[in-house]
Each structure stands twice: as C-alpha cells, then as structure tokens.
Design a protein around this motif. Structure first.
Motif, PDB file in Angstrom:
ATOM      1  N   ALA A  93       3.083   5.406   8.143  1.00 32.74           N
ATOM      2  CA  ALA A  93       2.758   5.137   9.549  1.00 32.74           C
ATOM      3  C   ALA A  93       2.254   3.711   9.722  1.00 32.74           C
ATOM      4  CB  ALA A  93       1.717   6.138  10.051  1.00 32.74           C
ATOM      5  N   ASP A  94       1.445   3.233   8.773  1.00 33.87           N
ATOM      6  CA  ASP A  94       0.958   1.845   8.840  1.00 33.87           C
ATOM      7  C   ASP A  94       2.107   0.846   8.771  1.00 33.87           C
ATOM      8  OD1 ASP A  94      -1.666   2.681   9.028  1.00 33.87           O
ATOM      9  OD2 ASP A  94      -2.205   2.116   6.975  1.00 33.87           O
ATOM     10  N   VAL A  95       3.093   1.123   7.912  1.00 31.49           N
ATOM     11  CA  VAL A  95       4.245   0.224   7.801  1.00 31.49           C
ATOM     12  C   VAL A  95       5.015   0.199   9.118  1.00 31.49           C
ATOM     13  CG1 VAL A  95       6.492  -0.128   6.674  1.00 31.49           C
ATOM     14  CG2 VAL A  95       4.460   0.371   5.297  1.00 31.49           C
ATOM     15  N   LEU A  96       5.273   1.372   9.683  1.00 36.51           N
ATOM     16  CA  LEU A  96       6.009   1.424  10.951  1.00 36.51           C
ATOM     17  C   LEU A  96       5.238   0.716  12.061  1.00 36.51           C
ATOM     18  CD1 LEU A  96       8.340   2.315  12.730  1.00 36.51           C
ATOM     19  CD2 LEU A  96       7.155   4.510  13.031  1.00 36.51           C
ATOM     20  N   ALA A  97       3.945   0.993  12.167  1.00 31.45           N
ATOM     21  CA  ALA A  97       3.139   0.361  13.220  1.00 31.45           C
ATOM     22  C   ALA A  97       3.116  -1.153  13.049  1.00 31.45           C
ATOM     23  CB  ALA A  97       1.717   0.925  13.198  1.00 31.45           C
ATOM     24  N   GLU A 100       0.826  -1.202   0.000  1.00 25.17           N
ATOM     25  CA  GLU A 100       0.000   0.000   0.000  1.00 25.17           C
ATOM     26  C   GLU A 100       0.867   1.262   0.000  1.00 25.17           C
ATOM     27  OE1 GLU A 100      -2.754  -0.459   3.239  1.00 25.17           O
ATOM     28  OE2 GLU A 100      -3.750  -2.156   2.273  1.00 25.17           O
ATOM     29  N   LEU A 101       1.983   1.236   0.732  1.00 22.92           N
ATOM     30  CA  LEU A 101       2.919   2.359   0.718  1.00 22.92           C
ATOM     31  C   LEU A 101       3.500   2.548  -0.686  1.00 22.92           C
ATOM     32  CD1 LEU A 101       4.561   4.566   2.155  1.00 22.92           C
ATOM     33  CD2 LEU A 101       6.229   2.785   2.745  1.00 22.92           C
ATOM     34  N   THR A 102       3.832   1.455  -1.331  1.00 26.41           N
ATOM     35  CA  THR A 102       4.365   1.522  -2.697  1.00 26.41           C
ATOM     36  C   THR A 102       3.351   2.156  -3.643  1.00 26.41           C
ATOM     37  OG1 THR A 102       5.721  -0.440  -2.290  1.00 26.41           O
ATOM     38  CG2 THR A 102       5.308   0.144  -4.592  1.00 26.41           C
TER      39      THR A 102
END
Length: 106
Positions: free
Chosen positions: A73-77, A42-44
């Motif tokens: 933020a979702d990736v980090l979390a 999703e970040l990509t």
C-alpha cells in the motif's frame, strides 16, 4: 469499494500533506522518487520475510503478511504521489500502455 486511481490520488495527497506538515518534512522534486525507492526497498524486505529469506524479528506469520500488505500500500500511495507531482495521469497511461493489448474498446 472500487475506486479509480484518479479517485485515490486526492486522498493520498491529503494524508501525505498532513504527515509532511506535522513532521516538518520538506518535499522537493526529488523527494517523491527517492521516497518511492525507499518504499520499494521496504516492500522487498517484507517480501523476503514472507518467503522465509529474511529475519522474522519474532513476528508471527499473520503479522508478517500484514506488513507485506502495508508496504505494498505504501508503494502504491507513493507512486500516486509521484505521478501527481509530475502531472502523470496513471489511468490514461495504463489504458495506453497496458490495456491496449486486451483488444477491447473503452
């Protein structure tokens, strides 16, 4: 407000536990890594939209930028959740793996 990763983890775990409970999501051992992969995807997609290589779907530049930030933020979390589930101390790992090259102690 500055927080260490270890300080963020309990907050992320609480949010994730609440979300999983409310939505009847079963999180087995594989879920954490698979969810991380999903979030990186999703970040990509948002990065591609931000850089003009993905469909904007009618969104304006500020909305696209916010979506990129939200996905980061979702990736980090999700990484914090993965580390928590697998007993990984990310603060210690960063010190050992990355910050050793700074040539500073402490």
């Amino acid at each position: 407000m500055s927080r260490r990763l270890a300080d963020l983890t309990p907050l992320v775990v609480e949010v994730s536990d609440t979300y999983a409970s409310r939505n009847a999501i079963a999180r087995d051992d594989d879920w954490y890594l698979l969810k991380l992969q999903e979030e990186v995807g999703e970040l990509t997609a948002e990065y591609l939209r931000t850089t003009g290589r993905g469909r904007t779907k009618g969104a304006d530049a500020p909305s696209i930028r916010q979506a990129l930030e939200d996905e980061a933020a979702d990736v980090l979390a999700t990484l914090l959740l993965f580390a928590h589930k697998n007993g990984i101390d990310l603060d210690a790992a960063l010190e050992r793996k990355w910050f050793q090259y700074l040539g500073r102690s402490g």
